[in-house]
Motif scaffolding. Structure first.
Motif, PDB file in Angstrom:
ATOM      1  N   THR A   1      12.768 -17.853   3.754  1.00 31.55           N
ATOM      2  CA  THR A   1      13.669 -18.085   2.632  1.00 31.55           C
ATOM      3  C   THR A   1      14.798 -18.994   3.089  1.00 31.55           C
ATOM      4  OG1 THR A   1      14.940 -16.975   0.896  1.00 31.55           O
ATOM      5  CG2 THR A   1      15.093 -16.022   3.099  1.00 31.55           C
TER       6      THR A   1
ATOM      7  N   TRP B   1      18.141 -21.150  -1.607  1.00 25.92           N
ATOM      8  CA  TRP B   1      17.308 -20.479  -2.622  1.00 25.92           C
ATOM      9  C   TRP B   1      17.984 -19.203  -3.103  1.00 25.92           C
ATOM     10  CZ3 TRP B   1      15.034 -16.144  -4.407  1.00 25.92           C
ATOM     11  CH2 TRP B   1      14.033 -16.279  -5.367  1.00 25.92           C
TER      12      TRP B   1
ATOM     13  N   ARG C   1      19.503 -18.797  -6.931  1.00 24.22           N
ATOM     14  CA  ARG C   1      18.771 -17.921  -7.862  1.00 24.22           C
ATOM     15  C   ARG C   1      19.490 -16.614  -8.158  1.00 24.22           C
ATOM     16  NH1 ARG C   1      13.328 -19.938  -9.040  1.00 24.22           N
ATOM     17  NH2 ARG C   1      13.316 -21.855  -7.856  1.00 24.22           N
TER      18      ARG C   1
ATOM     19  N   CYS D   1      19.187   1.855 -10.772  1.00 24.96           N
ATOM     20  CA  CYS D   1      20.498   1.186 -10.770  1.00 24.96           C
ATOM     21  C   CYS D   1      21.438   1.704 -11.856  1.00 24.96           C
ATOM     22  CB  CYS D   1      20.320  -0.312 -10.898  1.00 24.96           C
ATOM     23  SG  CYS D   1      19.291  -0.970  -9.598  1.00 24.96           S
TER      24      CYS D   1
ATOM     25  N   ARG E   1       9.467 -11.714   0.517  1.00 28.45           N
ATOM     26  CA  ARG E   1      10.718 -12.453   0.317  1.00 28.45           C
ATOM     27  C   ARG E   1      11.225 -12.385  -1.124  1.00 28.45           C
ATOM     28  NH1 ARG E   1       9.091 -18.893   0.343  1.00 28.45           N
ATOM     29  NH2 ARG E   1       7.659 -18.799  -1.426  1.00 28.45           N
TER      30      ARG E   1
ATOM     31  N   LEU F   1       9.162  -2.236 -11.994  1.00 29.54           N
ATOM     32  CA  LEU F   1       9.995  -2.010 -10.810  1.00 29.54           C
ATOM     33  C   LEU F   1       9.697  -0.599 -10.344  1.00 29.54           C
ATOM     34  CD1 LEU F   1      12.247  -2.824  -8.894  1.00 29.54           C
ATOM     35  CD2 LEU F   1      13.902  -2.387 -10.693  1.00 29.54           C
TER      36      LEU F   1
ATOM     37  N   MET G   1       8.487  -5.292  -7.440  1.00 26.20           N
ATOM     38  CA  MET G   1       9.217  -5.696  -8.658  1.00 26.20           C
ATOM     39  C   MET G   1       8.621  -6.942  -9.289  1.00 26.20           C
ATOM     40  SD  MET G   1      13.253  -6.618  -8.975  1.00 26.20           S
ATOM     41  CE  MET G   1      13.139  -8.119  -8.031  1.00 26.20           C
TER      42      MET G   1
ATOM     43  N   GLY H   1      10.165  -9.626 -10.956  1.00 26.12           N
ATOM     44  CA  GLY H   1      11.542 -10.107 -11.109  1.00 26.12           C
ATOM     45  C   GLY H   1      11.817 -10.771 -12.449  1.00 26.12           C
ATOM     46  N   ARG H   2      10.866 -11.612 -12.895  1.00 31.63           N
ATOM     47  CA  ARG H   2      11.094 -12.354 -14.158  1.00 31.63           C
ATOM     48  C   ARG H   2      11.232 -11.433 -15.349  1.00 31.63           C
ATOM     49  NH1 ARG H   2       8.145 -18.095 -14.297  1.00 31.63           N
ATOM     50  NH2 ARG H   2       9.483 -18.989 -12.699  1.00 31.63           N
TER      51      ARG H   2
ATOM     52  N   ALA I   1      23.394  -7.024  -9.872  1.00 27.81           N
ATOM     53  CA  ALA I   1      22.024  -7.367  -9.467  1.00 27.81           C
ATOM     54  C   ALA I   1      21.871  -8.853  -9.192  1.00 27.81           C
ATOM     55  CB  ALA I   1      21.027  -6.932 -10.531  1.00 27.81           C
ATOM     56  N   ASN I   2      22.409  -9.675 -10.085  1.00 28.48           N
ATOM     57  CA  ASN I   2      22.136 -11.105 -10.007  1.00 28.48           C
ATOM     58  C   ASN I   2      23.207 -11.835 -10.827  1.00 28.48           C
ATOM     59  OD1 ASN I   2      21.094 -13.684 -10.863  1.00 28.48           O
ATOM     60  ND2 ASN I   2      19.083 -13.033 -10.135  1.00 28.48           N
TER      61      ASN I   2
ATOM     62  N   ARG J   1      23.128 -14.611 -12.256  1.00 28.57           N
ATOM     63  CA  ARG J   1      22.595 -15.251 -13.477  1.00 28.57           C
ATOM     64  C   ARG J   1      22.413 -14.227 -14.598  1.00 28.57           C
ATOM     65  NH1 ARG J   1      17.490 -17.987 -13.051  1.00 28.57           N
ATOM     66  NH2 ARG J   1      16.959 -16.627 -11.329  1.00 28.57           N
ATOM     67  N   ILE J   2      22.107 -12.975 -14.243  1.00 24.98           N
ATOM     68  CA  ILE J   2      22.022 -11.919 -15.265  1.00 24.98           C
ATOM     69  C   ILE J   2      23.411 -11.690 -15.849  1.00 24.98           C
ATOM     70  CG2 ILE J   2      21.628  -9.434 -15.633  1.00 24.98           C
ATOM     71  CD1 ILE J   2      19.301  -9.587 -13.657  1.00 24.98           C
TER      72      ILE J   2
ATOM     73  N   ASN K   1      22.467  -6.259  -4.265  1.00 22.34           N
ATOM     74  CA  ASN K   1      22.251  -5.184  -5.236  1.00 22.34           C
ATOM     75  C   ASN K   1      22.152  -3.864  -4.475  1.00 22.34           C
ATOM     76  OD1 ASN K   1      21.208  -3.346  -7.062  1.00 22.34           O
ATOM     77  ND2 ASN K   1      19.641  -4.714  -7.882  1.00 22.34           N
TER      78      ASN K   1
ATOM     79  N   GLY L   1      18.268  -0.417 -14.838  1.00 24.33           N
ATOM     80  CA  GLY L   1      17.547  -0.156 -13.599  1.00 24.33           C
ATOM     81  C   GLY L   1      16.107   0.204 -13.861  1.00 24.33           C
ATOM     82  N   ALA L   2      15.396   0.536 -12.784  1.00 23.23           N
ATOM     83  CA  ALA L   2      13.986   0.900 -12.888  1.00 23.23           C
ATOM     84  C   ALA L   2      13.859   2.056 -13.874  1.00 23.23           C
ATOM     85  CB  ALA L   2      13.445   1.293 -11.532  1.00 23.23           C
TER      86      ALA L   2
END
Ligand code: ACO
Length: 332
Positions: free
Chosen positions: A35, A39, A43, A119, A158, A197, A222, A224-225, A261-262, A264-265, A289, A320-321
């Motif tokens: 990785t 990246w 992301r 989560c 990864r 997840l 997971m 992810g998308r 978590a992210n 972008r979220i 996360n 979360g999951a």
């Protein structure tokens, strides 16, 4: 209806958090995994994460965070009559991490149990503790979100191992007194797509075996998308529902403490809710996360560095999951 006094239930009297010392940044991780810093940063917004020592279990991380929360609340372990720990990485399947924490902290022989909502776990645990306190059968709850996610990471994958970190956060709740007032909850779940997840092996469906080990089923998997899309959708809905149920508008919110978590979220959520990104408190760049620990760690940090001020209106929101989700409205 937007009078806090009509709605108020329990009060968060103190908050604490703990992050393991070992810091693994993206550059260091990219020496072990195929990785790159570029990246991961572009992301996810994550730059580093903390990794617990081999001998540190989730209850050890919880112990540090809980001790700090008790100091912040000006209380002692003897004051606690309910312990709820949210985690997907318990020390062991049983006994619960809450029971192990009780013993480590010297809490009296009170009700102790774990909650598993990934989560969303800390907000679910707050919801449950708040309900138990409102029965008046309990007076002072210790609510903890603690995770050693490094213990379920597949360091050969990864697509997941770059996202998560270890840590713990805790809150002390009473049904009266001074502190951060909880105004209401909106928690939900949709169990129709568990494989988005999950950790497929090690439970009753696929107990530990040579085959499950060879298939790496004991690690987190997971999509992810799909998680990304669902996360934004369910958090937006939960946030809108709780605001409208309590008679507030999005523009009334002073601070959002989202699940970390992210980036972008968080950006998508900010756009969809029309709440400026500057009102979202984020520290996922430093810790990644940390699942159930992410909101209490962020809450503790935001309070310590005085991002949030007494009297302001706050929204904590997680997914979360499960999928699980929860939104909690608070008066700081
Ligand atoms: N480094 C370099 N390349 C990578 C990495 C990595 N760490 N991971 C994946 N890639 C590659 C993929 O192999 C793929 O390559 P290809 O196009 O040659 O096939 C490419 O990058 C794109 O992969 P995507 O999976 O499409 O990347 P995406 O933009 O969707 O980002 C991510 C992936 C970051 C996981 C994103 O989907 C996401 O954040 N989803 C939400 C995850 C999340 O929040 N999970 C926590 C849930 S909370 C809980 O309950 C635990």
């Amino acid at each position: 209806m937007n009078s806090d006094s009509e709605l108020s239930s329990s009060v968060i009297r103190g908050v604490g958090s703990y992050l393991p010392e070992k810091n693994v940044d993206n550059i260091e991780l990219s020496k072990r995994v195929d990785t790159s810093d570029e990246w991961i940063t572009s992301r996810t917004g994550i730059k580093a994460r903390r990794i617990a020592e081999k001998e540190q279990a989730t209850s050890d991380l919880a112990l540090e965070a809980a001790s700090a929360a008790l100091v912040d609340a000006g209380m002692s372990p003897r004051d606690i009559d309910l312990v709820v720990v949210a985690t997907i990485t318990p020390d062991m399947a049983f006994p619960s991490t809450a029971c192990l924490l009780q013993d480590k902290l010297g809490i009296p022989k009170v009700c102790c149990f774990d909650i598993e909502a990934a989560c969303s776990g800390f907000l679910y645990a707050l919801d449950v503790a708040d309900g138990m306190l409102s029965s008046n059968r309990y007076k002072c709850a210790l609510v903890v979100g603690a995770e050693k996610l490094s213990s379920i990471m597949d360091w050969q994958d990864r697509t997941t191992c770059v996202l998560f970190g270890d840590g713990a956060g805790a809150a002390v709740l009473t049904n009266k007194g001074d502190g951060l007032k909880i105004l209401g909850f909106k928690s939900g779940a949709d169990g129709s797509n568990p494989k988005l997840l999950h950790q497929p092996s090690g439970g009753s469906l696929d107990p530990a075996s040579q085959e499950s080990l060879a298939g790496r089923g004991h690690f987190l998997k997971m999509n992810g998308r799909e998680i990304f899309k669902s996360a934004v959708r369910v958090m937006e809905r939960a946030a809108r529902e709780i605001l409208s149920e309590h008679g507030y508008k999005e523009s009334d919110i002073d601070h959002v403490i989202p699940h970390q978590a992210n980036a972008r979220i968080v950006e998508s959520l900010s756009q969809r809710l029309g709440i400026p990104l500057g009102k979202f408190y984020c520290n996922l760049d430093k810790y990644g996360n940390t699942s159930a620990a992410s909101i209490p760690i962020a809450l503790d940090e935001a309070r310590r560095i005085s991002v949030v001020q007494k009297g302001q209106l706050g929204l904590m929101v997680a997914f979360g999951a499960g999928l699980t989700w929860s939104a909690v409205l608070v008066r700081f």
